[in-house]
Scaffold this motif. Structure first.
Motif, PDB file in Angstrom:
ATOM      1  N   LEU A 121      80.909  25.060  98.304  1.00  0.00           N
ATOM      2  CA  LEU A 121      82.115  24.461  98.859  1.00  0.00           C
ATOM      3  C   LEU A 121      82.357  24.962 100.284  1.00  0.00           C
ATOM      4  N   LEU A 122      82.222  26.254 100.478  1.00  0.00           N
ATOM      5  CA  LEU A 122      82.405  26.829 101.804  1.00  0.00           C
ATOM      6  C   LEU A 122      81.385  26.244 102.782  1.00  0.00           C
ATOM      7  N   CYS A 123      80.154  26.103 102.337  1.00  0.00           N
ATOM      8  CA  CYS A 123      79.112  25.544 103.200  1.00  0.00           C
ATOM      9  C   CYS A 123      79.434  24.104 103.589  1.00  0.00           C
ATOM     10  N   ARG A 124      79.920  23.309 102.627  1.00  0.00           N
ATOM     11  CA  ARG A 124      80.279  21.918 102.923  1.00  0.00           C
ATOM     12  C   ARG A 124      81.376  21.838 103.984  1.00  0.00           C
ATOM     13  N   LYS A 125      82.283  22.828 103.970  1.00  0.00           N
ATOM     14  CA  LYS A 125      83.426  22.803 104.866  1.00  0.00           C
ATOM     15  C   LYS A 125      83.112  23.305 106.283  1.00  0.00           C
ATOM     16  N   VAL A 126      82.233  24.306 106.376  1.00  0.00           N
ATOM     17  CA  VAL A 126      82.032  24.939 107.691  1.00  0.00           C
ATOM     18  C   VAL A 126      80.700  24.591 108.341  1.00  0.00           C
ATOM     19  N   LEU A 127      79.683  24.254 107.560  1.00  0.00           N
ATOM     20  CA  LEU A 127      78.362  23.966 108.135  1.00  0.00           C
ATOM     21  C   LEU A 127      78.212  22.468 108.350  1.00  0.00           C
ATOM     22  N   THR A 128      79.095  21.912 109.154  1.00  0.00           N
ATOM     23  CA  THR A 128      79.117  20.469 109.392  1.00  0.00           C
ATOM     24  C   THR A 128      78.543  20.077 110.740  1.00  0.00           C
ATOM     25  N   GLY A 129      78.465  21.015 111.646  1.00  0.00           N
ATOM     26  CA  GLY A 129      78.040  20.702 113.006  1.00  0.00           C
ATOM     27  C   GLY A 129      79.210  20.390 113.910  1.00  0.00           C
ATOM     28  N   SER A 177      92.859  25.334 108.206  1.00  0.00           N
ATOM     29  CA  SER A 177      92.828  24.127 107.384  1.00  0.00           C
ATOM     30  C   SER A 177      91.776  24.242 106.287  1.00  0.00           C
ATOM     31  N   ILE A 178      90.619  24.781 106.647  1.00  0.00           N
ATOM     32  CA  ILE A 178      89.552  24.946 105.647  1.00  0.00           C
ATOM     33  C   ILE A 178      89.992  25.916 104.563  1.00  0.00           C
ATOM     34  N   GLY A 179      90.611  27.022 104.966  1.00  0.00           N
ATOM     35  CA  GLY A 179      91.068  28.011 103.994  1.00  0.00           C
ATOM     36  C   GLY A 179      92.057  27.415 103.018  1.00  0.00           C
ATOM     37  N   ALA A 180      92.974  26.589 103.509  1.00  0.00           N
ATOM     38  CA  ALA A 180      93.965  25.956 102.629  1.00  0.00           C
ATOM     39  C   ALA A 180      93.311  24.974 101.673  1.00  0.00           C
ATOM     40  N   SER A 181      92.315  24.221 102.166  1.00  0.00           N
ATOM     41  CA  SER A 181      91.677  23.205 101.328  1.00  0.00           C
ATOM     42  C   SER A 181      90.761  23.808 100.269  1.00  0.00           C
ATOM     43  N   CYS A 182      90.374  25.079 100.439  1.00  0.00           N
ATOM     44  CA  CYS A 182      89.477  25.738  99.482  1.00  0.00           C
ATOM     45  C   CYS A 182      90.235  26.522  98.410  1.00  0.00           C
ATOM     46  N   SER A 183      91.554  26.491  98.459  1.00  0.00           N
ATOM     47  CA  SER A 183      92.343  27.317  97.542  1.00  0.00           C
ATOM     48  C   SER A 183      92.651  26.574  96.241  1.00  0.00           C
TER      49      SER A 183
END
Length: 492
Positions: free
Chosen positions: A19-27, A34-40
């Motif tokens: 999940l973390l990879c999908r959110k941050v390794l996008t290019g 925002s990512i932190g909130a969506s991963c909670s």
């Protein structure tokens, strides 16, 4: 950041890491808040978001500026998640090697499992997060206190290790150059020291020469005078060290020391002290005798020059029959990976053996002669300081020969395939050990026997240097009915 990583052991479970990879390794440039909130608070997701961001930034998977992050080298792929996982694991492995978070010197090949393994202690403390990521995705497979490298990653891992070692070799060359400079300064110090040591005339001082700059094979560095009166020559080998007193002594230097005896001197120079006024180096006269006979020195051979005068064709003819010789050992059905001698041991009297060995040890104590069959067995003996004899009801059992065990004072441990290779040890004590004791000591066989006699030993390097290299070969050749490899006692 590495210090902060020590506080964590894991980014999360498989689903959380992906999940973390999908959110941050996008290019794209992503907002971390925002990512932190969506991963909670997502069912089935175990994710330590802060740990993951720190870990990814440390190995340069992402860069962060003003709470914004962007992927740098690899991007998450929806089409082939397995391919992405493989890329992620390779990236992590390479980063850990490059950043020295894994000590590659502990990497070993397990012949039985046909796999490369790394012990747990090879990983640094701040490496736990990455190690557990690799375990989660199957790149590392736990095996007790070891981790097996998944064969899918062996090739890439090996290439990275080889590259790292190439860099290490370059660093070694730098270190060797540094040691060369230190050695030169040590010799310059000794030249100056020698000219001041006695009230030499200027003419006498001119005879103090640095030989090593012209002839590096002379076996000594400096030619000086013993004093201002006798004009006796002093042959000086300079050893400059840092830290504890240590030095390397080549065979050429040892031969020069033996030849010149009392005229040969070792000057041990502490590099950290040479700038101080009135510093005096450690001076050892006749080191061939005084170094080899003082137990304070720990003498270890670091390498051996192996050569032969035989031609290639002669060597092939000599080796050919040796390769097909049978060895008088039996395979123990309980120990499929270790050959064992046909009987625990044999006993002989001084009158049964050649007198050569008596001249070394005297004729009052009992000597144990034991062999080792492979490097793994020798490594275990050296690591534990224990030599063992398997006990049982076979011929030569210790149960009927207790006295020779109790009175054994010295052990000669030799390579059963080349008796010219041996070490000498003092026996400090003995005791019986059961199967579970040997397992606890990591005895190098899958299924140890039920009972062993073990001997506590310490190296006696000074004594072995005086023994002829053929002493064990001659001894074994003169013993009738001796079974190759079987331990034996020689009693008064």
């Amino acid at each position: 950041m590495r210090k902060e990583l020590k506080r964590y052991s894991s980014i999360g479970n498989r689903a959380g890491i992906l999940l973390l990879c999908r959110k941050v390794l996008t290019g794209n440039i992503e907002d971390l808040s925002s990512i932190g909130a969506s991963c909670s608070f997502i069912n089935g997701i175990d994710l330590n978001f802060k740990c993951g961001i720190i870990a990814f930034e440390e190995i340069k998977l992402i860069s962060i500026v003003d709470n914004k992050c962007q992927a740098k080298d690899i991007l998450y792929s929806h089409e082939d998640e397995n391919l992405f996982i493989a890329q992620l694991c390779r990236f992590c492995m390479n980063a850990l090697i490059d950043m020295d978070l894994i000590n590659i010197e502990y990497l070993k090949y397990n012949e039985i499992k046909n796999a490369f393994q790394i012990p747990m202690y090879a990983f640094s403390m701040e490496c736990s997060v990455y190690r557990n990521l690799l375990i989660t995705f199957g790149a590392l497979i736990p095996d007790g206190t070891l981790f097996t490298i998944n064969e899918c990653f062996e090739s890439e891992f090996s290439k990275r290790v080889a590259h790292k070692r190439k860099i290490s070799q370059e660093q070694l060359l730098t270190q060797l150059e540094k040691e060369r400079v230190i050695g030169e300064k040590g010799e310059e110090f000794v030249i100056s020291y020698e000219k001041k040591r006695c009230p030499f005339t200027l003419q006498q001082q001119s005879k103090i020469k640095q030989i090593s700059v012209i002839d590096a094979s002379a076996g000594f560095d400096i030619l000086s005078l013993d004093d201002e009166i006798s004009q006796t020559k002093r042959y000086i080998e300079v050893k400059t060290y840092s830290g504890n007193v240590h030095f390397y002594w080549s065979s050429n230097e040892i031969e020069a020391a033996q030849l010149r005896a009392e005229k040969y001197f070792l000057y041990l120079v502490d590099y950290s002290q040479i700038e101080k006024d009135n510093y005096t180096p450690i001076i050892i006269q006749n080191p061939y005798f005084n170094v080899r006979n003082l137990s304070i020195w720990d003498i270890r051979p670091s390498s051996f020059l192996i050569s032969t005068s035989c031609s290639s064709d002669q060597l092939r003819e000599i080796i050919k029959p040796i390769q097909h010789q049978s060895i008088p050992y039996t395979l123990d059905c309980n120990e499929p990976y270790m050959m064992v001698a046909d009987s625990p041991f044999e006993t002989f009297k001084w009158t049964d053996v050649n007198q050569e060995i008596m001249h070394v040890f005297g004729d009052s104590g009992t000597i144990l002669i034991g062999g080792y069959k492979n490097k793994r067995q020798l490594a275990w003996i050296l690591e534990t300081g224990i030599y063992n004899i398997r006990l049982g009801r076979r011929a030569g059992s210790v149960l009927g020969q207790k006295k020779c065990v109790e009175e054994a004072e010295n052990l000669i441990l030799y390579d059963i395939y080349n008796p010219k290779i041996f070490q000498v040890y003092n026996i400090n004590g003995h005791c019986e050990r059961k199967k579970e004791d040997m397992i606890a000591l990591k005895y190098p066989t899958r299924c140890p026997g039920s009972l062993y006699m073990t001997f506590e030993i310490t190296r006696n390097a000074a004594l072995e240097t005086y023994m002829d290299k053929n002493i064990i070969s001659n001894l074994l050749a003169n013993l009738e009915n001796h079974k190759k490899g079987t331990p034996l006692f020689i009693e008064p």
